[in-house]
Enzyme design. Structure first.
Site, PDB file in Angstrom:
ATOM      1  N   ASP A 145      35.250  40.281  38.724  1.00  0.00           N
ATOM      2  CA  ASP A 145      35.918  39.135  38.220  1.00  0.00           C
ATOM      3  C   ASP A 145      37.365  39.067  38.587  1.00  0.00           C
ATOM      4  O   ASP A 145      37.953  40.080  39.852  1.00  0.00           O
ATOM      5  CB  ASP A 145      35.200  38.675  37.137  1.00  0.00           C
TER       6      ASP A 145
ATOM      7  N   LYS B  21      30.830  38.529  29.168  1.00  0.00           N
ATOM      8  CA  LYS B  21      31.852  38.484  30.371  1.00  0.00           C
ATOM      9  C   LYS B  21      31.946  39.505  29.711  1.00  0.00           C
ATOM     10  O   LYS B  21      31.615  39.986  28.673  1.00  0.00           O
ATOM     11  CB  LYS B  21      32.550  37.385  30.589  1.00  0.00           C
TER      12      LYS B  21
HETATM   13  P1  NDP Z   1      40.656  37.922  43.056  1.00  0.00           P
HETATM   14  O1  NDP Z   1      40.991  38.827  41.460  1.00  0.00           O
HETATM   15  O2  NDP Z   1      40.322  38.548  44.088  1.00  0.00           O
HETATM   16  O3  NDP Z   1      41.090  36.543  43.261  1.00  0.00           O
HETATM   17  C1  NDP Z   1      42.180  35.505  42.169  1.00  0.00           C
HETATM   18  C2  NDP Z   1      42.561  34.843  42.841  1.00  0.00           C
HETATM   19  O4  NDP Z   1      43.556  33.615  41.631  1.00  0.00           O
HETATM   20  C3  NDP Z   1      44.440  35.669  43.204  1.00  0.00           C
HETATM   21  O5  NDP Z   1      45.289  35.856  44.251  1.00  0.00           O
HETATM   22  C4  NDP Z   1      45.003  35.996  42.097  1.00  0.00           C
HETATM   23  O6  NDP Z   1      46.678  35.140  42.530  1.00  0.00           O
HETATM   24  C5  NDP Z   1      45.612  34.444  41.606  1.00  0.00           C
HETATM   25  N1  NDP Z   1      45.024  34.257  40.200  1.00  0.00           N
HETATM   26  C6  NDP Z   1      44.497  34.864  39.139  1.00  0.00           C
HETATM   27  N2  NDP Z   1      44.643  34.613  37.790  1.00  0.00           N
HETATM   28  C7  NDP Z   1      45.695  33.742  38.116  1.00  0.00           C
HETATM   29  C8  NDP Z   1      46.600  32.410  36.879  1.00  0.00           C
HETATM   30  N3  NDP Z   1      46.091  32.397  35.977  1.00  0.00           N
HETATM   31  N4  NDP Z   1      47.346  31.653  37.922  1.00  0.00           N
HETATM   32  C9  NDP Z   1      47.523  31.402  38.928  1.00  0.00           C
HETATM   33  N5  NDP Z   1      46.453  32.446  40.190  1.00  0.00           N
HETATM   34  C10 NDP Z   1      45.932  33.483  39.988  1.00  0.00           C
HETATM   35  O7  NDP Z   1      39.124  37.519  41.720  1.00  0.00           O
HETATM   36  P2  NDP Z   1      37.553  36.582  41.996  1.00  0.00           P
HETATM   37  O8  NDP Z   1      37.886  35.933  43.204  1.00  0.00           O
HETATM   38  O9  NDP Z   1      37.061  37.614  42.139  1.00  0.00           O
HETATM   39  O10 NDP Z   1      38.102  34.818  41.364  1.00  0.00           O
HETATM   40  C11 NDP Z   1      38.796  33.930  41.199  1.00  0.00           C
HETATM   41  C12 NDP Z   1      37.333  33.346  40.822  1.00  0.00           C
HETATM   42  O11 NDP Z   1      36.738  33.024  41.200  1.00  0.00           O
HETATM   43  C13 NDP Z   1      37.830  33.389  39.932  1.00  0.00           C
HETATM   44  O12 NDP Z   1      38.207  32.103  38.394  1.00  0.00           O
HETATM   45  C14 NDP Z   1      37.038  33.991  38.464  1.00  0.00           C
HETATM   46  O13 NDP Z   1      36.307  33.984  37.740  1.00  0.00           O
HETATM   47  C15 NDP Z   1      35.794  33.424  40.125  1.00  0.00           C
HETATM   48  N6  NDP Z   1      34.724  33.901  40.113  1.00  0.00           N
HETATM   49  C16 NDP Z   1      34.622  34.969  41.094  1.00  0.00           C
HETATM   50  C17 NDP Z   1      33.050  35.668  41.707  1.00  0.00           C
HETATM   51  C18 NDP Z   1      32.705  36.985  42.301  1.00  0.00           C
HETATM   52  O14 NDP Z   1      31.672  37.460  42.180  1.00  0.00           O
HETATM   53  N7  NDP Z   1      34.292  37.867  41.549  1.00  0.00           N
HETATM   54  C19 NDP Z   1      31.952  35.343  41.077  1.00  0.00           C
HETATM   55  C20 NDP Z   1      31.799  33.246  40.022  1.00  0.00           C
HETATM   56  C21 NDP Z   1      33.312  33.286  40.584  1.00  0.00           C
HETATM   57  P3  NDP Z   1      47.473  36.895  42.190  1.00  0.00           P
HETATM   58  O15 NDP Z   1      47.275  37.566  43.107  1.00  0.00           O
HETATM   59  O16 NDP Z   1      49.090  36.252  42.258  1.00  0.00           O
HETATM   60  O17 NDP Z   1      47.006  37.078  40.773  1.00  0.00           O
HETATM   61  O1  2IT Z   2      31.428  34.490  37.491  1.00  0.00           O
HETATM   62  C1  2IT Z   2      30.969  35.319  37.951  1.00  0.00           C
HETATM   63  O2  2IT Z   2      29.658  34.818  38.080  1.00  0.00           O
HETATM   64  C2  2IT Z   2      31.013  36.523  38.196  1.00  0.00           C
HETATM   65  N1  2IT Z   2      32.219  36.740  38.205  1.00  0.00           N
HETATM   66  C3  2IT Z   2      30.228  37.351  38.692  1.00  0.00           C
HETATM   67  C4  2IT Z   2      29.883  38.233  37.867  1.00  0.00           C
HETATM   68  C5  2IT Z   2      28.146  38.881  38.247  1.00  0.00           C
HETATM   69  O3  2IT Z   2      27.620  39.776  37.693  1.00  0.00           O
HETATM   70  O4  2IT Z   2      27.941  38.612  39.630  1.00  0.00           O
END
Ligand code: NDP
Ligand code: 2IT
Length: 445
Positions: free
Chosen positions: A164, A124
């Site tokens: 992420d 990461k």
């Molecule tokens: P994005 O940046 O696209 O969206 C994040 C969302 O969560 C936004 O609505 C944001 O609000 C909110 N958010 C972020 N930080 C906080 C916080 N500290 N408190 C409250 N709200 C928060 O990220 P992703 O959708 O990609 O990721 C979301 C989650 O999913 C994370 O935990 C990530 O690790 C996990 N994840 C992502 C993957 C991927 O492929 N993208 C794969 C697997 C897991 P705001 O806009 O106000 O910051």
């Molecule tokens: O938490 C996760 O699994 C991710 N943010 C996606 C990682 C990836 O390499 O696609």
């Protein structure tokens, strides 16, 4: 191995890293028995080598903002473990990023990637840079400066980053572009790339879709139909929006979404048109969820997460770590929640997990339920190596199969005497065993 002793030792050595210790504790307490059935693991002191990252890069990222001022951020890449494949995992840009958070994420990623059935190690990276409020050009200059430091440490068979929080298609495009320029090669060193330059169909959708596929597998074990069920989602980013899209297509009702400022409540469920509005609001205008409440005149809870106020059968936290605490979990259960499937990484505190398991509701940890994202990243790597691209249907079918396989592994290793499936234990034991066997076979490294 005594889990408490290992954890105490890690606490002493890394006293300011609570999220990292929390993630390690959850895994060690569930794998302790299986670990101790294999005395050779202890002879090789496997547990220490599995908990501590292989290496960590930390660097300063200096860039020039639109006013001509020089800004400095920290950048990191944690290469946790490459026993079963090249280091693989996302990059997070958020003001809260620090080493503890990236170490927990890299640790989790190692077990998650092991569960996917694909050959990927765990890593990461990220920065305390926040893209929020920055212009496109500022984001581009930051991404280029970040990669100027990192490019030597990554590569298609070495370490493959992706998105992420705060890193989506735009940021991956800029980082990949700079990587390509520095390394003078066009290879699959990032995943989540644009479709025109090696990206995979369904990668943007994969985490959200995959989480819903996993949820369907869980519901099937109790003969529950998703249609008409009310689902509370947190977040409104990549994972949250594609989770919502898939749920709507299956006839479920999405009753809430949120961002870091507050949450909306739509008791009858979002319409497709309303979800499209949120998608545009977040991805094109980069606005706030409050604007949705103003546009559609729905309830908005300033500064609150969805869990306390919302009646729902299903919760899919898709924002960030530790966003459901014990009180939230108790409120969810009291309001009728029967299933929790985690889109985010470690969104439930240990107290919340205990509540869900005590109530015997379906509860899937992120490392199983959100593994669809990195799985399609693995499929993107495979397509890049072949220099081919697969159809949407092919990728989606493979994603469904992988989520079903992950569910099968959880059932195999997590079913308890009374028949309750402990998905935390199942995912941890299955993920751990594959990495442990590979490490044993490769000697002390
Ligand atoms: P994005 O940046 O696209 O969206 C994040 C969302 O969560 C936004 O609505 C944001 O609000 C909110 N958010 C972020 N930080 C906080 C916080 N500290 N408190 C409250 N709200 C928060 O990220 P992703 O959708 O990609 O990721 C979301 C989650 O999913 C994370 O935990 C990530 O690790 C996990 N994840 C992502 C993957 C991927 O492929 N993208 C794969 C697997 C897991 P705001 O806009 O106000 O910051
Ligand atoms: O938490 C996760 O699994 C991710 N943010 C996606 C990682 C990836 O390499 O696609």
């Amino acid at each position: 191995m005594k889990a408490v002793e290992v954890i105490d030792d890690l606490k002493r050595r890394f006293p300011n890293e609570p999220e990292y210790i929390q993630a390690v504790e959850e895994v060690l307490t569930t794998i302790e028995d299986v670990y101790n059935e294999n005395p050779e693991f202890e002879r090789y002191n496997l547990i220490d080598r599995l908990c501590i990252p292989d290496r960590i890069f930390a660097f300063r990222v200096s860039w020039v903002d639109d006013k001509g001022k020089v800004q400095n951020n920290m950048g990191y890449r944690v290469q946790h473990n490459n026993a079963i494949g090249p280091y693989k995992g996302g990059i997070r840009f958020h003001s809260s990023v620090n080493l503890s958070i990236l170490k927990f994420l890299a640790f989790e990623q190692t077990f998650k990637n092991s569960l996917t059935t694909l050959a990927m190690g765990g890593a990461k990276g990220g920065s305390d840079f926040s893209p929020r409020g920055k212009s496109d050009m500022e984001v581009m200059r930051f991404c280029q400066a970040f990669i100027n430091e990192l490019w030597r440490q990554i590569g298609p068979d070495t370490d493959v980053p992706a998105g992420d929080i705060g890193v989506g298609g735009r940021e991956v495009g800029y980082m990949y572009g700079q990587y390509k320029k520095m390394a003078r090669e066009f290879t699959g060193t990032f995943t989540g790339k644009g479709l025109e330059f090696g990206g995979s169909k369904i990668r943007p959708e994969a985490t959200g879709y995959g989480n819903v596929y996993f949820l369907l597998e869980m519901l099937k074990t109790r003969g529950i139909d998703i249609s008409g069920k009310r689902v509370a989602i947190s977040g409104s980013g990549n994972v949250a929006t594609y989770t919502a899209e898939k749920l709507l297509s299956l006839g479920a009702k999405v009753v809430s979404m949120s961002d870091s400022d507050g949450s909306i409540y739509v008791p009858d469920g979002l319409t497709r048109e309303q979800l499209d509005y949120i998608f545009k609001l977040k991805n094109i205008y980069r606005g706030r969820i409050r604007e949705f409440a103003e546009e559609y005149d729905c309830q908005y809870f300033e500064g609150e997460r969805p869990w306390q106020r919302v009646a729902c059968e299903i919760a899919m936290p898709s924002a960030t770590q530790n966003e459901i605490d014990g009180d939230d979990a108790r409120a969810l259960i009291a309001n009728g929640c029967i299933a929790v499937s985690e889109g985010a990484n470690m969104p439930s505190t240990p107290d919340a997990i205990r509540e869900f398991q005590k109530a015997r509701i379906l509860y899937a940890p992120g490392k199983a339920a959100n593994a669809g994202g990195v799985s399609v990243s693995g499929l993107e790597m495979a397509q890049n190596s072949q220099k081919l691209s697969w159809t949407e249907e092919e990728v989606d079918n493979k994603l469904k199969q992988i989520m079903s396989d992950i569910h099968t592994q959880c059932v195999k290793y997590g079913t308890e005497a009374d028949g309750y499936i402990n998905y935390v234990k199942g995912a941890n034991v299955a993920g751990f065993m594959k990495v442990a066997r590979a490490m044993m076979a490769q000697g002390v490294l």
